[in-house]
Design a protein around this motif. Structure first.
Motif, PDB file in Angstrom:
ATOM      1  N   PRO A 152       0.821  -1.215   0.000  1.00  0.00           N
ATOM      2  CA  PRO A 152       0.000   0.000   0.000  1.00  0.00           C
ATOM      3  C   PRO A 152       0.856   1.267   0.000  1.00  0.00           C
ATOM      4  O   PRO A 152       1.888   1.336   0.660  1.00  0.00           O
ATOM      5  CB  PRO A 152      -0.776  -0.127   1.328  1.00  0.00           C
ATOM      6  CG  PRO A 152       0.169  -0.874   2.231  1.00  0.00           C
ATOM      7  CD  PRO A 152       0.994  -1.779   1.345  1.00  0.00           C
ATOM      8  N   ILE A 153       0.427   2.244  -0.780  1.00  0.00           N
ATOM      9  CA  ILE A 153       1.046   3.567  -0.779  1.00  0.00           C
ATOM     10  C   ILE A 153      -0.079   4.599  -0.680  1.00  0.00           C
ATOM     11  O   ILE A 153      -0.897   4.729  -1.589  1.00  0.00           O
ATOM     12  CB  ILE A 153       1.864   3.828  -2.064  1.00  0.00           C
ATOM     13  CG1 ILE A 153       3.000   2.829  -2.190  1.00  0.00           C
ATOM     14  CG2 ILE A 153       2.404   5.248  -2.072  1.00  0.00           C
ATOM     15  CD1 ILE A 153       4.088   2.979  -1.163  1.00  0.00           C
TER      16      ILE A 153
ATOM     17  N   LEU B 144       3.485   8.075  -6.744  1.00  0.00           N
ATOM     18  CA  LEU B 144       4.035   6.817  -6.263  1.00  0.00           C
ATOM     19  C   LEU B 144       4.993   6.995  -5.089  1.00  0.00           C
ATOM     20  O   LEU B 144       5.373   6.024  -4.439  1.00  0.00           O
ATOM     21  CB  LEU B 144       4.762   6.093  -7.395  1.00  0.00           C
ATOM     22  CG  LEU B 144       3.890   5.663  -8.568  1.00  0.00           C
ATOM     23  CD1 LEU B 144       4.759   5.045  -9.651  1.00  0.00           C
ATOM     24  CD2 LEU B 144       2.816   4.693  -8.125  1.00  0.00           C
ATOM     25  N   GLY B 145       5.395   8.238  -4.817  1.00  0.00           N
ATOM     26  CA  GLY B 145       6.296   8.484  -3.699  1.00  0.00           C
ATOM     27  C   GLY B 145       7.551   7.643  -3.819  1.00  0.00           C
ATOM     28  O   GLY B 145       8.258   7.672  -4.823  1.00  0.00           O
TER      29      GLY B 145
ATOM     30  N   VAL C 132       7.360  -0.938 -10.602  1.00  0.00           N
ATOM     31  CA  VAL C 132       6.117  -0.952  -9.831  1.00  0.00           C
ATOM     32  C   VAL C 132       4.965  -1.128 -10.802  1.00  0.00           C
ATOM     33  O   VAL C 132       4.913  -0.469 -11.847  1.00  0.00           O
ATOM     34  CB  VAL C 132       5.928   0.352  -9.032  1.00  0.00           C
ATOM     35  CG1 VAL C 132       4.540   0.410  -8.395  1.00  0.00           C
ATOM     36  CG2 VAL C 132       6.978   0.466  -7.946  1.00  0.00           C
ATOM     37  N   LYS C 133       4.044  -2.030 -10.468  1.00  0.00           N
ATOM     38  CA  LYS C 133       2.857  -2.253 -11.288  1.00  0.00           C
ATOM     39  C   LYS C 133       1.637  -1.810 -10.488  1.00  0.00           C
ATOM     40  O   LYS C 133       1.422  -2.251  -9.359  1.00  0.00           O
ATOM     41  CB  LYS C 133       2.748  -3.725 -11.677  1.00  0.00           C
ATOM     42  CG  LYS C 133       1.611  -4.040 -12.626  1.00  0.00           C
ATOM     43  CD  LYS C 133       1.646  -5.494 -13.088  1.00  0.00           C
ATOM     44  CE  LYS C 133       2.793  -5.751 -14.037  1.00  0.00           C
ATOM     45  NZ  LYS C 133       2.709  -7.117 -14.638  1.00  0.00           N
ATOM     46  N   ILE C 134       0.833  -0.912 -11.097  1.00  0.00           N
ATOM     47  CA  ILE C 134      -0.384  -0.395 -10.451  1.00  0.00           C
ATOM     48  C   ILE C 134      -1.581  -1.052 -11.120  1.00  0.00           C
ATOM     49  O   ILE C 134      -1.796  -0.883 -12.326  1.00  0.00           O
ATOM     50  CB  ILE C 134      -0.488   1.142 -10.567  1.00  0.00           C
ATOM     51  CG1 ILE C 134       0.795   1.801 -10.042  1.00  0.00           C
ATOM     52  CG2 ILE C 134      -1.688   1.662  -9.813  1.00  0.00           C
ATOM     53  CD1 ILE C 134       1.696   2.305 -11.111  1.00  0.00           C
ATOM     54  N   SER C 135      -2.364  -1.778 -10.368  1.00  0.00           N
ATOM     55  CA  SER C 135      -3.470  -2.555 -10.929  1.00  0.00           C
ATOM     56  C   SER C 135      -4.627  -1.656 -11.353  1.00  0.00           C
ATOM     57  O   SER C 135      -4.771  -0.516 -10.878  1.00  0.00           O
ATOM     58  CB  SER C 135      -3.980  -3.570  -9.906  1.00  0.00           C
ATOM     59  OG  SER C 135      -4.603  -2.909  -8.823  1.00  0.00           O
TER      60      SER C 135
ATOM     61  N   ASP D 260      -3.630   6.361   0.543  1.00  0.00           N
ATOM     62  CA  ASP D 260      -4.984   5.881   0.832  1.00  0.00           C
ATOM     63  C   ASP D 260      -5.622   5.107  -0.316  1.00  0.00           C
ATOM     64  O   ASP D 260      -6.508   4.286  -0.090  1.00  0.00           O
ATOM     65  CB  ASP D 260      -5.885   7.070   1.190  1.00  0.00           C
ATOM     66  CG  ASP D 260      -5.438   7.774   2.456  1.00  0.00           C
ATOM     67  OD1 ASP D 260      -4.903   7.076   3.354  1.00  0.00           O
ATOM     68  OD2 ASP D 260      -5.592   9.003   2.547  1.00  0.00           O
ATOM     69  N   THR D 261      -5.195   5.363  -1.551  1.00  0.00           N
ATOM     70  CA  THR D 261      -5.889   4.772  -2.699  1.00  0.00           C
ATOM     71  C   THR D 261      -5.111   3.635  -3.352  1.00  0.00           C
ATOM     72  O   THR D 261      -5.712   2.698  -3.878  1.00  0.00           O
ATOM     73  CB  THR D 261      -6.203   5.845  -3.762  1.00  0.00           C
ATOM     74  OG1 THR D 261      -4.988   6.502  -4.135  1.00  0.00           O
ATOM     75  CG2 THR D 261      -7.181   6.872  -3.213  1.00  0.00           C
ATOM     76  N   LEU D 262      -3.793   3.714  -3.356  1.00  0.00           N
ATOM     77  CA  LEU D 262      -2.983   2.655  -3.966  1.00  0.00           C
ATOM     78  C   LEU D 262      -2.697   1.606  -2.900  1.00  0.00           C
ATOM     79  O   LEU D 262      -1.826   1.760  -2.060  1.00  0.00           O
ATOM     80  CB  LEU D 262      -1.681   3.227  -4.529  1.00  0.00           C
ATOM     81  CG  LEU D 262      -1.840   4.343  -5.565  1.00  0.00           C
ATOM     82  CD1 LEU D 262      -0.480   4.819  -6.049  1.00  0.00           C
ATOM     83  CD2 LEU D 262      -2.707   3.882  -6.734  1.00  0.00           C
ATOM     84  N   ARG D 263      -3.430   0.495  -2.954  1.00  0.00           N
ATOM     85  CA  ARG D 263      -3.371  -0.497  -1.877  1.00  0.00           C
ATOM     86  C   ARG D 263      -2.801  -1.836  -2.298  1.00  0.00           C
ATOM     87  O   ARG D 263      -2.582  -2.705  -1.461  1.00  0.00           O
ATOM     88  CB  ARG D 263      -4.796  -0.733  -1.334  1.00  0.00           C
ATOM     89  CG  ARG D 263      -5.484   0.530  -0.843  1.00  0.00           C
ATOM     90  CD  ARG D 263      -6.916   0.228  -0.439  1.00  0.00           C
ATOM     91  NE  ARG D 263      -7.666   1.435  -0.124  1.00  0.00           N
ATOM     92  CZ  ARG D 263      -8.980   1.456   0.103  1.00  0.00           C
ATOM     93  NH1 ARG D 263      -9.671   0.316   0.055  1.00  0.00           N
ATOM     94  NH2 ARG D 263      -9.592   2.587   0.366  1.00  0.00           N
ATOM     95  N   ASP D 264      -2.563  -2.020  -3.591  1.00  0.00           N
ATOM     96  CA  ASP D 264      -2.203  -3.360  -4.050  1.00  0.00           C
ATOM     97  C   ASP D 264      -1.092  -3.296  -5.098  1.00  0.00           C
ATOM     98  O   ASP D 264      -1.175  -3.927  -6.149  1.00  0.00           O
ATOM     99  CB  ASP D 264      -3.440  -4.058  -4.621  1.00  0.00           C
ATOM    100  CG  ASP D 264      -3.225  -5.552  -4.794  1.00  0.00           C
ATOM    101  OD1 ASP D 264      -2.398  -6.114  -4.060  1.00  0.00           O
ATOM    102  OD2 ASP D 264      -3.885  -6.151  -5.662  1.00  0.00           O
ATOM    103  N   LEU D 265      -0.040  -2.526  -4.805  1.00  0.00           N
ATOM    104  CA  LEU D 265       1.056  -2.404  -5.755  1.00  0.00           C
ATOM    105  C   LEU D 265       1.870  -3.699  -5.814  1.00  0.00           C
ATOM    106  O   LEU D 265       2.030  -4.403  -4.814  1.00  0.00           O
ATOM    107  CB  LEU D 265       1.988  -1.259  -5.355  1.00  0.00           C
ATOM    108  CG  LEU D 265       1.409   0.156  -5.336  1.00  0.00           C
ATOM    109  CD1 LEU D 265       2.474   1.157  -4.950  1.00  0.00           C
ATOM    110  CD2 LEU D 265       0.787   0.524  -6.671  1.00  0.00           C
TER     111      LEU D 265
END
Length: 285
Positions: free
Chosen positions: A85-86, A246-247, A126-129, A88-93
């Motif tokens: 998780p990164i 993505l920080g 990094v892969k963002i679903s 609040d919204t990106l939880r499944d990297l």
């Protein structure tokens, strides 16, 4: 005498070959056993170094492992971690890193106390679903009002991006390292009516931030496609233009330099050189 000596010599050679094969099999098995033990120790080290909730998957490439271990120099160590998780919204990297020319003493690797690890080069991705991207769109007021759902992501070619030619000059050209064509297909609700939309545009990378720049919309009606009404067009463009930061999602101080589109995912990748673990700068977050 000649007739009895030859069969005995033949049997001796067969026995010798069989013994050598058994020894080779034992050596290979031992090599894999030691490699598995080392991968376990590296996984624990990476969990701490990257501040992960679970042990990542680790594969030490190259054979024989014991020769690499004796030198304290490993050709390629592959690390994969899912569900990162990164914000609040990106939880499944999904994070993947290949560590090349990794130098660490065997004693430190076996004991799990490695503190002087030097890595010549790191290639990270990094892969963002699609589910995370869909969640990010709905995190905005406009996206929430439209109810963006069932998002799918696919690559697309340059000739699909615009309704007319020539290409508008303010828009950056696709298919560079930091800008690539993308098609987003999703459902929205307008005035109580469900609509299926295809959006074509560019996925851009700026620093650690990626953003969709929509250029054309299609309203999908069964097997036909129609132009999206102007009243809906601007709202959809606004919802899709959400910026994703993505920080430090890329580990080991890897700097993002390339963006890509896979099936149902955005990808961001980069490289880093001369990385030393234990510096406190490797973690995700």
């Amino acid at each position: 005498m000649t007739t009895t000596t030859r069969p005995r010599r033949g049997r001796r050679w067969k026995i010798l070959v069989a013994v050598l094969l058994v020894l080779a099999a034992l050596l290979v098995a031992a090599d894999f056993t030691f490699a598995a033990a080392a991968e376990y120790q590296v996984s624990k080290k990476m969990r701490t170094e990257l501040k992960l909730a679970d042990d990542p998957s680790v594969t030490i490439h190259g054979f024989p492992f014991m020769l690499q271990a004796a030198r304290g120099d490993y050709q390629d160590i592959e690390i994969e971690a899912n569900g990162i998780p990164i914000g609040d919204t990106l939880r499944d990297l999904e994070v993947k890193a290949d560590l090349y020319d990794v130098k660490v003493p065997l004693s430190e690797l076996v004991s799990g106390s490695a503190h002087s690890v030097l890595i010549s080069q790191v290639e990270g991705q990094v892969k963002i679903s699609a589910a995370d991207v869909n969640r990010a769109f709905n995190a905005t007021d406009v996206g929430q009002a439209l109810g963006v759902s069932n998002l799918t992501i696919t690559p697309t070619s340059p000739d699909t991006l615009y309704d007319t030619t020539p290409t508008p000059t303010p828009t950056p050209a696709p298919y560079t390292d930091t800008s690539v064509g993308v098609r987003l297909s999703f459902s929205i609700t307008v005035a109580g009516q469900p609509l299926k939309i295809n959006s074509y545009g560019l996925l851009g990378l700026s620093g650690t931030k990626i953003q969709v720049q929509p250029t054309r919309l299609e309203l999908v009606d069964g097997v036909t496609t129609l132009k999206v009404p102007d009243s809906v067009r601007q709202a959809v463009f606004t919802a899709l233009s959400t910026e994703l930061d993505l920080g430090k999602a890329l580990p080991f101080t890897v700097v993002p330099t390339k963006v890509g589109v896979d099936s149902n995912a955005f990808t961001v990748s980069g490289k880093a050189t001369n990385v030393q673990l234990g510096s406190g700068r490797s973690g995700l977050g």
